[in-house]
Design a protein around this motif. Structure first.
Motif, PDB file in Angstrom:
ATOM      1  N   ARG A  58      15.701  24.612 -72.438  1.00 22.95           N
ATOM      2  CA  ARG A  58      17.159  24.592 -72.280  1.00 22.95           C
ATOM      3  C   ARG A  58      17.583  23.587 -71.206  1.00 22.95           C
ATOM      4  N   ARG A  59      16.933  23.644 -70.060  1.00 24.10           N
ATOM      5  CA  ARG A  59      17.333  22.761 -68.955  1.00 24.10           C
ATOM      6  C   ARG A  59      17.109  21.286 -69.299  1.00 24.10           C
ATOM      7  N   TYR A  60      16.031  20.985 -69.996  1.00 24.82           N
ATOM      8  CA  TYR A  60      15.701  19.598 -70.275  1.00 24.82           C
ATOM      9  C   TYR A  60      16.458  19.041 -71.474  1.00 24.82           C
ATOM     10  N   PHE A  61      16.652  19.866 -72.507  1.00 22.42           N
ATOM     11  CA  PHE A  61      17.196  19.363 -73.769  1.00 22.42           C
ATOM     12  C   PHE A  61      18.666  19.703 -74.000  1.00 22.42           C
ATOM     13  N   LEU A  62      19.145  20.812 -73.462  1.00 25.05           N
ATOM     14  CA  LEU A  62      20.490  21.276 -73.802  1.00 25.05           C
ATOM     15  C   LEU A  62      21.524  21.053 -72.705  1.00 25.05           C
ATOM     16  N   ASP A  63      21.084  20.887 -71.458  1.00 20.26           N
ATOM     17  CA  ASP A  63      22.026  20.622 -70.376  1.00 20.26           C
ATOM     18  C   ASP A  63      22.420  19.146 -70.344  1.00 20.26           C
ATOM     19  N   ASP A  64      23.486  18.857 -69.607  1.00 17.76           N
ATOM     20  CA  ASP A  64      23.919  17.482 -69.366  1.00 17.76           C
ATOM     21  C   ASP A  64      24.154  16.720 -70.668  1.00 17.76           C
TER      22      ASP A  64
END
Length: 387
Positions: A58-64
């Motif tokens: 989630r943090r790497y692919f879905l944020d920002d």
């Protein structure tokens, strides 16, 4: 991952990934061979990247704004021409899947650096410049040992495979150095530019010289916040290119002589396989043909021709979308990230006459394509960095 208080496992995989990325980037210049650099990415990035994909998706692919997810989806799209090859489709899919893994592993490594070690990410250009200066010294060591070579002088190690690639790689170090001089002119750095220019000329890298002619003035105008003049200059370059192409098509200029037999090579590629302008002829296992013109096996020697040949307008559109996303993410104003925009412009200029399909095993052309694209696209908003 909690960047403030990571676990021992996270710190271990983080260190593994960062060391692997640093060695891979420095290896463009200092790896003892192209195979050694290939293995650096293979050993240094894939397993730790898999850890962060599995446990911090989630943090790497879905944020920002889902930047890494878009990179992954476009990479998979560029992999799809594996489906419409002549021959064993499953075997082709299997062989090319590892290329997708390579690209996404590099993307995850850069994402990790941008998220949790932004200060180190900002120093990657300094790493490249330092490595290129060492490679420049080694270039002159080889020159003193072997003397001037008719076809262009080679470097050492990874720059010893092809003189044109040596000139292209050294041009990136020169471009980083020259860009730093725009903001802060230092006599010692100014003197250092001369050995770079001489080495590029001695390597007889016409593609590198063309890339610098297009990129350096743009960088100067852009750094001085004169975007209109920078864009106008690129427009003049494009107009000049169109005039030359028109003269070539009319037979006034000898295209084969000017472009080192590239047109004849491209024609042979098209003649040896059925080609559809919308879908190409598929991402086959082999990227070479035996050229009757030059009597040896050769690659397409053009990123854009390879995109059209393998995936037609489908692949060209996907890659163009990736480029548009990178330029849009960078924005108009000059910044610390601008060096990656200049490297990308250099790459796009030179890759008209060099390079292979982007979803292939790691090669020297990733220095001018995947690396700057990912460094721009995966730059994160600071509010996401420590979540």
């Amino acid at each position: 991952m909690n960047a403030i208080n990571p676990s021992k496992t996270e710190r271990f995989f983080s260190a593994w990934l960062i060391v692997g990325l640093v060695l891979y980037v420095g290896g463009f210049y200092l790896a003892p061979s192209s195979k050694a650099q290939y293995l650096t990415l293979y050993i240094g990035l894939i397993l730790p990247a898999l850890y962060f994909i599995l446990f911090h998706f989630r943090r790497y692919f879905l944020d920002d704004h889902r930047a890494l997810l878009w990179v992954a989806l476009i990479t998979m799209g560029l992999y799809l021409p594996s489906l419409w090859v002549d021959g064993d489709t499953l075997d082709t899919l299997r062989k090319n899947l590892k290329c997708v893994v390579f690209v996404i592993s590099l993307a995850v490594a850069i994402r990790h650096l941008q998220l949790d070690h932004p200060e180190l990410a900002n120093r990657i250009p300094l790493l490249i410049m330092a490595a290129s200066i060492i490679a420049l010294l080694l270039f002159y060591v080889v020159l003193l040992k072997n003397g001037l070579q008719e076809g262009g002088n080679l470097g050492m190690g990874n720059l010893g495979d092809n003189p044109n690639e040596a000139g292209l790689a050294l041009s990136i170090g020169f471009l980083i150095l020259a860009t730093s001089l725009i903001a802060n002119t230092r006599f010692s750095a100014l003197i250092l530019t001369l050995p770079f220019i001489i080495a590029i000329v001695l390597a007889n890298s016409r593609a590198a010289m063309l890339g610098l002619i297009v990129t350096l003035p743009f960088a100067i105008f852009h750094q001085h916040k004169n975007l209109k003049l920078a864009v106008a200059y690129l427009g003049l370059c494009l107009l000049g290119a169109l005039v030359i192409v028109t003269l070539m098509l009319a037979g006034t200029l000898d295209a084969d002589r000017i472009l080192s037999l590239r047109p004849s090579l491209w024609s042979e590629f098209l003649d040896q396989a059925p080609w559809n302008p919308f879908w190409g002829n598929g991402l086959s296992g082999s990227i070479t043909i035996h050229s009757e013109t030059l009597d040896r096996k050769l690659e397409p020697h053009s990123l854009f021709f390879a995109l059209g040949l393998r995936g037609g307008l489908f692949s060209l559109s996907l890659f163009s979308m990736l480029l548009w996303m990178a330029v849009r993410k960078h924005g108009r104003a000059p910044s610390q990230q601008s060096i990656w925009l200049y490297i990308l412009l250099f790459g796009l200029t030179t890759q008209f006459f060099e390079g292979v399909y982007p979803v292939r095993p790691p090669n020297s052309f990733w220095l001018y394509t995947w690396l700057p694209i990912l460094m721009i696209l995966l730059k994160v908003d600071r509010k996401h960095a420590q979540l």
